[in-house]
Write a protein that holds these residues in place. Structure first.
Motif, PDB file in Angstrom:
ATOM      1  N   SER A 160       0.835  -1.210   0.000  1.00 16.32           N
ATOM      2  CA  SER A 160       0.000   0.000   0.000  1.00 16.32           C
ATOM      3  C   SER A 160       0.864   1.251   0.000  1.00 16.32           C
ATOM      4  CB  SER A 160      -0.928  -0.002   1.217  1.00 16.32           C
ATOM      5  OG  SER A 160      -1.778  -1.122   1.216  1.00 16.32           O
ATOM      6  N   THR A 161       1.938   1.221   0.781  1.00 18.74           N
ATOM      7  CA  THR A 161       2.842   2.369   0.848  1.00 18.74           C
ATOM      8  C   THR A 161       3.440   2.677  -0.520  1.00 18.74           C
ATOM      9  OG1 THR A 161       3.385   1.738   3.114  1.00 18.74           O
ATOM     10  CG2 THR A 161       4.866   3.285   2.043  1.00 18.74           C
ATOM     11  N   ARG A 162       3.646   1.629  -1.298  1.00 14.02           N
ATOM     12  CA  ARG A 162       4.250   1.799  -2.634  1.00 14.02           C
ATOM     13  C   ARG A 162       3.401   2.692  -3.518  1.00 14.02           C
ATOM     14  NH1 ARG A 162       6.581   2.592  -6.614  1.00 14.02           N
ATOM     15  NH2 ARG A 162       8.042   1.302  -7.789  1.00 14.02           N
ATOM     16  N   PHE A 163       2.089   2.717  -3.294  1.00  7.96           N
ATOM     17  CA  PHE A 163       1.181   3.464  -4.175  1.00  7.96           C
ATOM     18  C   PHE A 163       0.538   4.673  -3.499  1.00  7.96           C
ATOM     19  CE2 PHE A 163       1.182  -1.006  -5.557  1.00  7.96           C
ATOM     20  CZ  PHE A 163       1.672  -0.848  -6.842  1.00  7.96           C
ATOM     21  N   LEU A 164       0.929   4.956  -2.259  1.00  5.72           N
ATOM     22  CA  LEU A 164       0.369   6.098  -1.535  1.00  5.72           C
ATOM     23  C   LEU A 164       1.428   7.176  -1.365  1.00  5.72           C
ATOM     24  CD1 LEU A 164      -1.592   4.284   1.347  1.00  5.72           C
ATOM     25  CD2 LEU A 164      -2.595   5.460  -0.625  1.00  5.72           C
ATOM     26  N   SER A 165       0.981   8.407  -1.258  1.00  3.75           N
ATOM     27  CA  SER A 165       1.903   9.485  -0.905  1.00  3.75           C
ATOM     28  C   SER A 165       2.281   9.344   0.568  1.00  3.75           C
ATOM     29  CB  SER A 165       1.239  10.843  -1.137  1.00  3.75           C
ATOM     30  OG  SER A 165       0.149  11.017  -0.248  1.00  3.75           O
ATOM     31  N   THR A 166       3.334  10.040   0.972  1.00  8.68           N
ATOM     32  CA  THR A 166       3.793   9.931   2.356  1.00  8.68           C
ATOM     33  C   THR A 166       2.716  10.390   3.335  1.00  8.68           C
ATOM     34  OG1 THR A 166       6.084  10.293   1.668  1.00  8.68           O
ATOM     35  CG2 THR A 166       5.569  10.651   3.986  1.00  8.68           C
ATOM     36  N   ASN A 275      14.882   4.820  -1.837  1.00  6.90           N
ATOM     37  CA  ASN A 275      13.896   5.696  -1.212  1.00  6.90           C
ATOM     38  C   ASN A 275      12.696   4.858  -0.778  1.00  6.90           C
ATOM     39  OD1 ASN A 275      12.341   5.205  -3.505  1.00  6.90           O
ATOM     40  ND2 ASN A 275      12.941   7.119  -4.503  1.00  6.90           N
ATOM     41  N   LYS A 276      11.604   5.539  -0.438  1.00  6.31           N
ATOM     42  CA  LYS A 276      10.406   4.865   0.071  1.00  6.31           C
ATOM     43  C   LYS A 276       9.938   3.731  -0.843  1.00  6.31           C
ATOM     44  CE  LYS A 276       6.408   6.958  -0.465  1.00  6.31           C
ATOM     45  NZ  LYS A 276       5.504   6.035  -1.201  1.00  6.31           N
ATOM     46  N   ASN A 277       9.949   3.971  -2.132  1.00  4.62           N
ATOM     47  CA  ASN A 277       9.436   2.969  -3.063  1.00  4.62           C
ATOM     48  C   ASN A 277      10.317   1.716  -3.123  1.00  4.62           C
ATOM     49  OD1 ASN A 277       7.289   4.627  -3.703  1.00  4.62           O
ATOM     50  ND2 ASN A 277       8.317   5.558  -5.459  1.00  4.62           N
ATOM     51  N   GLN A 278      11.646   1.929  -3.137  1.00  2.00           N
ATOM     52  CA  GLN A 278      12.537   0.768  -3.151  1.00  2.00           C
ATOM     53  C   GLN A 278      12.455  -0.017  -1.834  1.00  2.00           C
ATOM     54  OE1 GLN A 278      14.043   3.856  -4.647  1.00  2.00           O
ATOM     55  NE2 GLN A 278      13.056   2.870  -6.399  1.00  2.00           N
ATOM     56  N   PHE A 279      12.354   0.712  -0.730  1.00  2.00           N
ATOM     57  CA  PHE A 279      12.194   0.027   0.557  1.00  2.00           C
ATOM     58  C   PHE A 279      10.917  -0.812   0.559  1.00  2.00           C
ATOM     59  CE2 PHE A 279      14.646   3.769   2.542  1.00  2.00           C
ATOM     60  CZ  PHE A 279      15.856   3.098   2.418  1.00  2.00           C
ATOM     61  N   ALA A 280       9.846  -0.249   0.014  1.00  2.00           N
ATOM     62  CA  ALA A 280       8.572  -0.975  -0.034  1.00  2.00           C
ATOM     63  C   ALA A 280       8.696  -2.224  -0.914  1.00  2.00           C
ATOM     64  CB  ALA A 280       7.463  -0.059  -0.556  1.00  2.00           C
ATOM     65  N   ASP A 281       9.355  -2.082  -2.064  1.00  2.00           N
ATOM     66  CA  ASP A 281       9.549  -3.243  -2.940  1.00  2.00           C
ATOM     67  C   ASP A 281      10.309  -4.352  -2.225  1.00  2.00           C
ATOM     68  OD1 ASP A 281       8.278  -1.891  -4.971  1.00  2.00           O
ATOM     69  OD2 ASP A 281      10.133  -1.182  -5.913  1.00  2.00           O
ATOM     70  N   LEU A 282      11.364  -3.963  -1.533  1.00  2.00           N
ATOM     71  CA  LEU A 282      12.191  -4.918  -0.803  1.00  2.00           C
ATOM     72  C   LEU A 282      11.378  -5.650   0.263  1.00  2.00           C
ATOM     73  CD1 LEU A 282      15.271  -5.557  -0.976  1.00  2.00           C
ATOM     74  CD2 LEU A 282      15.566  -4.033   0.980  1.00  2.00           C
ATOM     75  N   MET A 283      10.556  -4.894   0.973  1.00  2.00           N
ATOM     76  CA  MET A 283       9.760  -5.484   2.052  1.00  2.00           C
ATOM     77  C   MET A 283       8.631  -6.352   1.522  1.00  2.00           C
ATOM     78  SD  MET A 283       9.663  -2.247   4.668  1.00  2.00           S
ATOM     79  CE  MET A 283      11.205  -1.555   5.286  1.00  2.00           C
ATOM     80  N   VAL A 284       8.092  -5.990   0.375  1.00  2.00           N
ATOM     81  CA  VAL A 284       7.043  -6.821  -0.233  1.00  2.00           C
ATOM     82  C   VAL A 284       7.606  -8.184  -0.620  1.00  2.00           C
ATOM     83  CG1 VAL A 284       5.599  -7.079  -2.283  1.00  2.00           C
ATOM     84  CG2 VAL A 284       5.565  -4.935  -1.002  1.00  2.00           C
ATOM     85  N   ILE A 285       8.809  -8.191  -1.220  1.00  2.00           N
ATOM     86  CA  ILE A 285       9.439  -9.464  -1.582  1.00  2.00           C
ATOM     87  C   ILE A 285       9.656 -10.321  -0.341  1.00  2.00           C
ATOM     88  CG2 ILE A 285      11.562 -10.509  -2.480  1.00  2.00           C
ATOM     89  CD1 ILE A 285      11.804  -8.085  -4.353  1.00  2.00           C
TER      90      ILE A 285
END
Length: 443
Positions: A160-166, A275-285
């Protein structure tokens, strides 16, 4: 399966609570850096403040988690869940309103204070709730499913964080945290072990009936007598060699996990400009592989291999993935390391299941609280040891060029936990002999 279906309200409660707390993790590093060191990819102040916060939180939870677990043995899991789940909302609401520097400091203070009660307490109480309602033979699988629910919430939250603003991320997190608390109070059945208790702490009867001063004082003394002393904790560690070995594993495993959590995102931001998006991708995996493992693989592997072997397997691959992070030579290496979660997620539910079988049914809260307290002590030690090391090797003053050196040291701490886990042997179940001794002494 009937027992597991009876835990559906608990699973939903944990899913909503974890969804709210996990979805802000990818964003908090960027928020911290923007508030303290705008426009920079490396900030020693942010690393030190994060480490200091974790140390203070660890000191608080070292006292509060065993107390909350022990009180839940007397007054019920649901009553004690209310406090940490309610307090979780406050810091999220602050950043939902604004992420400017002054509001960040307000968040920092509230997060530090509330996490002393919240961090670890919800998980500890959920484990005790499962132990109340599931037979010993099914606990390892049930703990794995509970962890799988947490991992599923982790995946959904970070995705969800990947597609939401901060700003939207913190607003949604605060809303879901409030929803989780309301759902728990309305739908979750209580699980009170002490049947001699006339009414739980938050019952309307106790709120409405006025007691005499003498009775009130006596009740207060009774509540504080439930706080576990150092002797109580020591006696738990002496119950069996298996329990004490699990405690050592818990300390070094948590020492490594907390150190990795505190250092990894600053390391990746400085080394690969994540950044936020890469962190989110990493955590989703990591979350997807961990969820599949806990919900599908673990229930099949526990009967075949046993909890002790699965614990060692999980800790071994925890070491491997930390060492891989430390020597990452390209931006794609952390993504490969994250996939090791399919195996290292075994360690926590297996360790908790081993612990639960060493105590009686009326001591589940105290036992899980004791282990959580030991983990909290690791929360204090870890940032004191690893945060300065991380800040040093990410700065221009590093004695040699090895940005991941602190993470490699964290991997060695995990290796100690792995070595200790190989000495754990299946022991006779103590809980079956202690289950009927459930009466609490009156005053």
């Amino acid at each position: 399966m009937e027992k597991l279906s009876g835990l559906s309200q608990l699973f939903m409660t944990i899913f909503l609570h974890n969804f709210a707390t996990f979805m802000v993790i990818p964003a908090i590093t960027d928020v911290t850096m923007s508030a303290l060191c705008p426009g920079r990819d490396e900030c020693s102040l942010a690393i030190y403040l994060t480490g200091f916060q974790q140390a203070i939180i660890g000191l608080g939870t070292l006292v509060m988690t065993p107390l909350v677990g022990n009180l839940s043995d007397k007054y019920g899991r649901k009553t004690l869940l209310t406090l940490p789940m309610s307090l979780t909302i406050i810091p999220l609401a602050v950043l939902a309103y604004s992420r400017e520097r002054n509001f960040f400091y307000v968040y920092y203070v509230f997060k530090t204070l509330t996490a002393m009660v919240c961090e670890g307490s919800v998980h500890c109480l959920a484990l005790a709730y499962v132990a109340d309602n599931v037979p010993e033979a099914q606990r390892a699988s049930s703990f794995g499913i509970l962890s799988g629910i947490g991992s599923a919430a982790f995946v959904c939250g970070t995705l969800s964080t990947r597609f939401l603003s901060t700003s939207s991320t913190f607003q949604v997190a605060a809303t879901v945290a409030g929803l989780a608390t309301v759902y728990m109070r309305v739908f979750l059945p209580d699980s009170i072990v002490d049947n001699t208790l006339s009414a739980p702490i938050l019952s309307k009867e106790k709120l409405n009936v006025t007691k005499s001063d003498g009775d009130s004082t006596r009740k207060t003394v009774q509540v504080f007598k439930t706080m576990p002393s150092f002797e109580d904790m020591l006696s738990l560690l002496k119950i069996s060699s298996t329990f004490s070995q699990a405690a050592i594993v818990a300390f070094f495993s948590n020492l490594a996990d907390v150190g990795l959590h505190a250092s990894m995102m600053y390391y990746l931001k400085a080394s690969f400009h994540f950044n936020k998006n890469q962190f989110a991708d990493l955590m989703v995996i990591s979350g997807i592989t961990g969820t599949i493992s806990q919900l599908l693989l673990m229930p099949m592997l526990v009967p075949a291999l046993g909890e002790e072997k699965l614990l060692s397997i999980g800790l071994f691959f925890s070491c491997v993935h930390m060492f891989l992070y430390s020597i990452a030579w390209s931006f794609w290496v952390p993504y490969v390391a994250a996939m090791f979660s399919i195996l290292y997620v075994f360690s926590q539910p297996c360790m908790r299941s081993i612990v639960s079988k060493q105590v009686g049914s009326c001591e589940q809260g105290m036992a899980q609280g004791c282990i959580s307290g030991i983990c909290s002590f690791a929360n204090v030690v870890s940032p004191l040891a690893f945060s300065p090391l991380t800040a040093l090797f990410l700065s221009d003053q590093a004695p040699f060029n090895f940005p991941g050196f602190s993470i490699m040291c964290i991997g060695f701490a995990s290796m100690i936990a792995f070595a200790q886990s190989t000495t754990i042997r299946a022991a006779p179940l103590i809980s079956s002999h202690r289950g009927n001794n459930c009466n609490h002494a009156g005053v």
